[in-house]
Scaffold this motif. Sequence first.
Motif, PDB file in Angstrom:
ATOM      1  N   GLN A  93      27.134  18.522 -91.063  1.00  0.00           N
ATOM      2  CA  GLN A  93      25.845  18.534 -90.610  1.00  0.00           C
ATOM      3  C   GLN A  93      26.081  17.715 -89.150  1.00  0.00           C
ATOM      4  N   SER A  99      19.353  14.213 -86.856  1.00  0.00           N
ATOM      5  CA  SER A  99      19.684  13.124 -87.739  1.00  0.00           C
ATOM      6  C   SER A  99      18.258  12.075 -87.750  1.00  0.00           C
ATOM      7  N   PRO A 103      17.201  13.313 -92.254  1.00  0.00           N
ATOM      8  CA  PRO A 103      18.388  12.462 -92.495  1.00  0.00           C
ATOM      9  C   PRO A 103      18.941  12.970 -93.957  1.00  0.00           C
ATOM     10  N   TYR A 106      22.103  15.119 -93.556  1.00  0.00           N
ATOM     11  CA  TYR A 106      23.265  14.412 -93.305  1.00  0.00           C
ATOM     12  C   TYR A 106      24.002  13.646 -94.583  1.00  0.00           C
ATOM     13  N   GLN A 157      23.015   5.684 -84.884  1.00  0.00           N
ATOM     14  CA  GLN A 157      22.119   6.590 -85.661  1.00  0.00           C
ATOM     15  C   GLN A 157      22.928   6.861 -86.831  1.00  0.00           C
ATOM     16  N   TYR A 159      23.886   9.818 -88.105  1.00  0.00           N
ATOM     17  CA  TYR A 159      25.041  10.939 -87.971  1.00  0.00           C
ATOM     18  C   TYR A 159      26.350   9.995 -87.828  1.00  0.00           C
ATOM     19  N   THR A 162      27.285   8.289 -90.871  1.00  0.00           N
ATOM     20  CA  THR A 162      27.791   9.189 -91.951  1.00  0.00           C
ATOM     21  C   THR A 162      29.354   9.405 -91.500  1.00  0.00           C
TER      22      THR A 162
END
Length: 345
Positions: A93, A99, A103, A106, A157, A159, A162
């Motif tokens: 994603q 994001s 969330p 993700y 953030q 994203y 992750t």
Amino acid sequence: MSQRVLVTGAAGFIGFSTARKLLARGDAVVGFDSVNDYYDPRLKRARLAELDRLAAGSGCDWRFVEADLADRPALDRVFSEASFDRVIHLAAQAGVRHSLTHPESYVSSNLVGFANMLEVCRNAKVPHLTFASSSSVYGANRKVPFSEHDGVDHPIQLYAATKRSNELMAHAYSHLFQLPVTGLRFFTVYGPWGRPDMAYYSFAEKILAGQPIALFNHGRHSRDFTFIDDIVEGVVRASDRIAPADPGFDPVRPDPATSSAPFRIFNIGNGRPVELKHYVEVLEEALGKKAVIELKPMQIGDIEDTLADVSAIEAELGYRPTTTVEEGIAAFAEWFFAYRRRLAG
């Protein structure tokens, strides 16, 4: 020798472009993608149709599986039906702004999906897994150029968090199970067949429509814009070369980019920063129309400047980006006009 390669995210921008290059050189490719509606699925279907056309015209071995990474049984079926010489994991994603409001997608794609991929690769004893990370992992780090040898412990953030998590998960599997893994930190990829949620694509649409475009940080951002063909060259070179353990790894002074396990992290960028204002000027020239510009302050979650130190991937894999922003934007504009005509017709 040709290889059998699984490419996840094959309907996506980088995944499609990577699958196309592998097919062009004679590899057998299995594509895997959920074809979700994060952006217009018509573009994703058009990419897949292009891969079908290429395979049919050349006799290449190409197969596509439409499924979600979070669906572990679907992944297990793919690995039960074929053995792979390489896995190139590009599905995720994407999107920084998304994001902030979604969330959960993700967590599902980038964490659960990646854990599933690590497990199936471990069980299948895949010779080499290459996966997509991101320059966003550098987060609050203001030291440029960004080096793989720097710490990346301050994502700004989800994203980025992750993607950094993917790197850590991959290292754990490499250490525990001797799974060779290479992670690639991409820097602002652009070009033909690109993503509509990316700034340059949305800028092009708005410029042609006479709508204003917002330049945050008053257009003073600089980005290491990297053309898609240069990115794909790096991806394929990284996949071909199985990640080795670093015989000189020092556990007292550990290098974040290497390990005593078969694990490696590389930046893939252009190595030449471009200010956003100049990037828009090049886009205006290629489109033949001036932009209506609104200058705005910094957005939350944005990194002010990005610049890749690509000395490691150059030294180890012979990667050298060759495409200028002027050349890359011209190629994008040519494709963009053709794709718009296809949608209209």
